[in-house]
Scaffold this active site. Structure first.
Site, PDB file in Angstrom:
ATOM      1  N   ARG A  92      48.349  42.037  37.741  1.00 36.93           N
ATOM      2  CA  ARG A  92      48.963  42.386  39.020  1.00 36.93           C
ATOM      3  C   ARG A  92      48.060  43.198  39.949  1.00 36.93           C
ATOM      4  O   ARG A  92      47.979  42.910  41.140  1.00 36.93           O
ATOM      5  CB  ARG A  92      50.229  43.231  38.800  1.00 36.93           C
ATOM      6  CG  ARG A  92      51.457  42.452  38.581  1.00 36.93           C
ATOM      7  CD  ARG A  92      52.393  43.237  37.688  1.00 36.93           C
ATOM      8  NE  ARG A  92      51.850  43.170  36.349  1.00 36.93           N
ATOM      9  CZ  ARG A  92      52.175  42.222  35.468  1.00 36.93           C
ATOM     10  NH1 ARG A  92      53.086  41.350  35.769  1.00 36.93           N
ATOM     11  NH2 ARG A  92      51.609  42.166  34.288  1.00 36.93           N
ATOM     12  N   THR A  93      47.438  44.213  39.401  1.00 38.50           N
ATOM     13  CA  THR A  93      46.644  45.076  40.276  1.00 38.50           C
ATOM     14  C   THR A  93      45.500  44.265  40.864  1.00 38.50           C
ATOM     15  O   THR A  93      45.223  44.338  42.071  1.00 38.50           O
ATOM     16  CB  THR A  93      46.124  46.304  39.493  1.00 38.50           C
ATOM     17  OG1 THR A  93      47.241  46.919  38.851  1.00 38.50           O
ATOM     18  CG2 THR A  93      45.458  47.304  40.409  1.00 38.50           C
ATOM     19  N   LYS A 121      22.177  44.383  29.912  1.00 35.21           N
ATOM     20  CA  LYS A 121      20.721  44.573  29.792  1.00 35.21           C
ATOM     21  C   LYS A 121      20.368  46.055  29.761  1.00 35.21           C
ATOM     22  O   LYS A 121      19.204  46.422  29.764  1.00 35.21           O
ATOM     23  CB  LYS A 121      20.007  43.923  30.980  1.00 35.21           C
ATOM     24  CG  LYS A 121      20.250  42.434  31.120  1.00 35.21           C
ATOM     25  CD  LYS A 121      19.465  41.919  32.317  1.00 35.21           C
ATOM     26  CE  LYS A 121      19.887  40.532  32.732  1.00 35.21           C
ATOM     27  NZ  LYS A 121      19.372  40.190  34.063  1.00 35.21           N
ATOM     28  N   ARG A 142      38.806  49.273  38.302  1.00 35.82           N
ATOM     29  CA  ARG A 142      39.681  49.587  37.170  1.00 35.82           C
ATOM     30  C   ARG A 142      38.802  49.715  35.947  1.00 35.82           C
ATOM     31  O   ARG A 142      37.981  48.842  35.665  1.00 35.82           O
ATOM     32  CB  ARG A 142      40.714  48.490  36.956  1.00 35.82           C
ATOM     33  CG  ARG A 142      41.333  48.611  35.583  1.00 35.82           C
ATOM     34  CD  ARG A 142      42.518  47.752  35.370  1.00 35.82           C
ATOM     35  NE  ARG A 142      43.646  48.217  36.154  1.00 35.82           N
ATOM     36  CZ  ARG A 142      44.911  47.903  35.865  1.00 35.82           C
ATOM     37  NH1 ARG A 142      45.193  47.127  34.851  1.00 35.82           N
ATOM     38  NH2 ARG A 142      45.898  48.353  36.620  1.00 35.82           N
ATOM     39  N   HIS A 175      46.772  56.160  38.206  1.00 35.41           N
ATOM     40  CA  HIS A 175      46.850  54.836  38.820  1.00 35.41           C
ATOM     41  C   HIS A 175      47.488  55.049  40.199  1.00 35.41           C
ATOM     42  O   HIS A 175      48.635  54.698  40.421  1.00 35.41           O
ATOM     43  CB  HIS A 175      47.719  53.933  37.929  1.00 35.41           C
ATOM     44  CG  HIS A 175      47.600  52.473  38.200  1.00 35.41           C
ATOM     45  ND1 HIS A 175      46.965  51.951  39.308  1.00 35.41           N
ATOM     46  CD2 HIS A 175      48.056  51.407  37.493  1.00 35.41           C
ATOM     47  CE1 HIS A 175      47.045  50.629  39.253  1.00 35.41           C
ATOM     48  NE2 HIS A 175      47.690  50.270  38.178  1.00 35.41           N
TER      49      HIS A 175
HETATM   50  C1  NCD Z   1      50.090  49.297  34.389  1.00 30.62           C
HETATM   51  C2  NCD Z   1      48.694  49.799  34.094  1.00 30.62           C
HETATM   52  O1  NCD Z   1      47.755  49.022  34.026  1.00 30.62           O
HETATM   53  O2  NCD Z   1      48.590  50.998  33.949  1.00 30.62           O
HETATM   54  N1  NCD Z   1      50.076  47.998  34.882  1.00 30.62           N
HETATM   55  C3  NCD Z   1      49.878  47.782  36.210  1.00 30.62           C
HETATM   56  O3  NCD Z   1      48.871  48.150  36.772  1.00 30.62           O
HETATM   57  N2  NCD Z   1      50.864  47.186  36.879  1.00 30.62           N
HETATM   58  C4  NCD Z   1      51.040  49.531  33.302  1.00 30.62           C
HETATM   59  C5  NCD Z   1      50.749  49.000  31.923  1.00 30.62           C
HETATM   60  O4  NCD Z   1      49.734  48.391  31.666  1.00 30.62           O
HETATM   61  O5  NCD Z   1      51.612  49.221  31.079  1.00 30.62           O
END
Ligand code: NCD
Length: 360
Positions: A92-93, A121, A142, A175
């Site tokens: 999703r993100t 490398k 991320r 997040h």
């Molecule tokens: C969450 C995350 O990655 O922290 N997911 C997300 O970004 N929608 C929650 C999760 O992974 O449980």
């Protein structure tokens, strides 16, 4: 639109010193001339910013509905490019950021793992980060490590191309853009009942390692008379730092392991997944904690207006049969992520006025 790269920010001695500083003392670093530049911590957002960003997201989604509106949006930032550096799993993100970029006309590059880049490398993270900034105007990252997005911002600040950095999840720590979409969702779900102020919000599950509930807790400081219920098994209770923060801001919270007792009390229930990927041996952490699952029969015990939320992905925390209930807000919530992230990118590149002028 103004250029955003011309900047003089305070430089700090070294990364370790900077990272060790209390968050409140370094929030200015992520701003340029009073405006948010990098998005690293949820503590960066105030009420005015949140209200404006949610309004902007509403405008973007309205414009995107028509061909003419969508064309206008896509002409806003065709001169900008973004890098999606997602080296921790994401559906999703990643997709919502990517589609937010598409909506605004940005071009997108991606890296979804270190195994196919020159990091294998032996290139240092610092050099990898600099390389991204050589080609793009925005880095969205991320990473499994807390502090990686922050380090990216810190490294780039010492280079000729300090492009903005958005934290798409930094280990079990934060997040912040998920918290933005959670606030946007709460605001929309509560639109006819006075908004978020005065509401009681339960967060359920792995509160210890779940970064979404941590970032959302920080954001709730911006609303009046909110009460939080932390519902977790003993081993996954919310960490002390968040509780200290809530006490400092006089935000009432309750902690319990009795999910059933909380159901009739709250206006929103935010379910989360057990984050066993952070366990030393994830395959050995298989307990599902059924007492912390939202089941179909619970629907009869919650308020008629109660919003059931989940950052997703779901495992067993919410029975699939719950999806049909109008109070199940999680599919709306994931879509909201795209609109609020588009609003955030528009903000970072100072394109808000062009969007708002469509409604003048
Ligand atoms: C969450 C995350 O990655 O922290 N997911 C997300 O970004 N929608 C929650 C999760 O992974 O449980």
């Amino acid at each position: 639109m103004e250029q955003i790269a011309e900047t003089t920010r305070q430089t700090y001695e070294g990364w370790d010193d900077f990272f060790a500083k209390p968050v409140d003392e370094k929030l200015d670093f992520f701003k340029i001339r009073g405006r948010i530049f990098d998005v690293i911590y949820a503590q960066q957002f105030d009420r005015e910013f949140l209200d404006e960003l949610c309004d902007l997201a509403d405008k973007i989604r309205l414009l995107a509905k028509t061909k003419m509106g969508a064309q206008k949006l896509s002409r806003l930032l065709p001169h900008k490019r973004a890098m999606l550096y997602f080296v921790q799993p994401s559906t999703r993100t990643f997709l919502s950021f990517q589609n937010a970029c598409f909506l605004l006309g940005l071009n997108v590059s991606e890296s979804r793992g270190t195994s196919t880049s020159s990091e294998v490398k032996g290139e240092s993270p610092e050099d990898t980060i600099r390389t991204f900034a050589s080609y793009v105007d925005l880095i969205i990252s991320r990473h499994p490590e807390a502090g990686f997005a922050e380090k990216t911002a810190w490294v780039l600040n010492q280079t000729e191309r300090p492009v903005p950095v958005l934290n798409g999840g930094s280990g079990p720590d934060q997040h912040p853009t998920q918290a933005l979409l959670d606030i946007y969702t709460l605001r929309r779900e509560f639109a006819s009942i006075g908004g978020i102020d005065g509401k009681r919000i339960a967060m359920v599950g792995d509160l210890k390692r779940g970064r979404t509930v941590r970032s959302l807790s920080y954001l709730l400081r911006n609303y009046k008379d909110v009460t939080i219920y932390y519902v977790a098994p003993e081993v996954f209770r919310m960490k002390e730092d968040i509780k200290v923060f809530l006490k400092r801001h006089a935000i009432p919270f309750h902690e319990t392991a009795d999910f059933e007792s909380v159901l009739p009390k709250v206006d929103a229930i935010y379910m989360t997944r057990i984050q066993n990927e952070y366990a030393a041996d994830p395959s050995r952490e298989t307990e599902t904690y059924p007492d912390f699952h939202f089941k179909k029969e619970h629907l009869a015990r919650i308020h008629a207006h109660c919003a059931i939320m989940h950052p997703l992905p779901r495992r067993y925390e919410i029975e699939v049969a719950v999806d049909k209930d109008p109070r199940a807000a999680y599919w709306r919530q994931e879509r909201n992520g795209m609109w609020i992230r588009a609003a955030l990118i528009a903000h970072v590149f100072r394109a808000e006025q062009e969007i708002l002028s469509e409604f003048a």
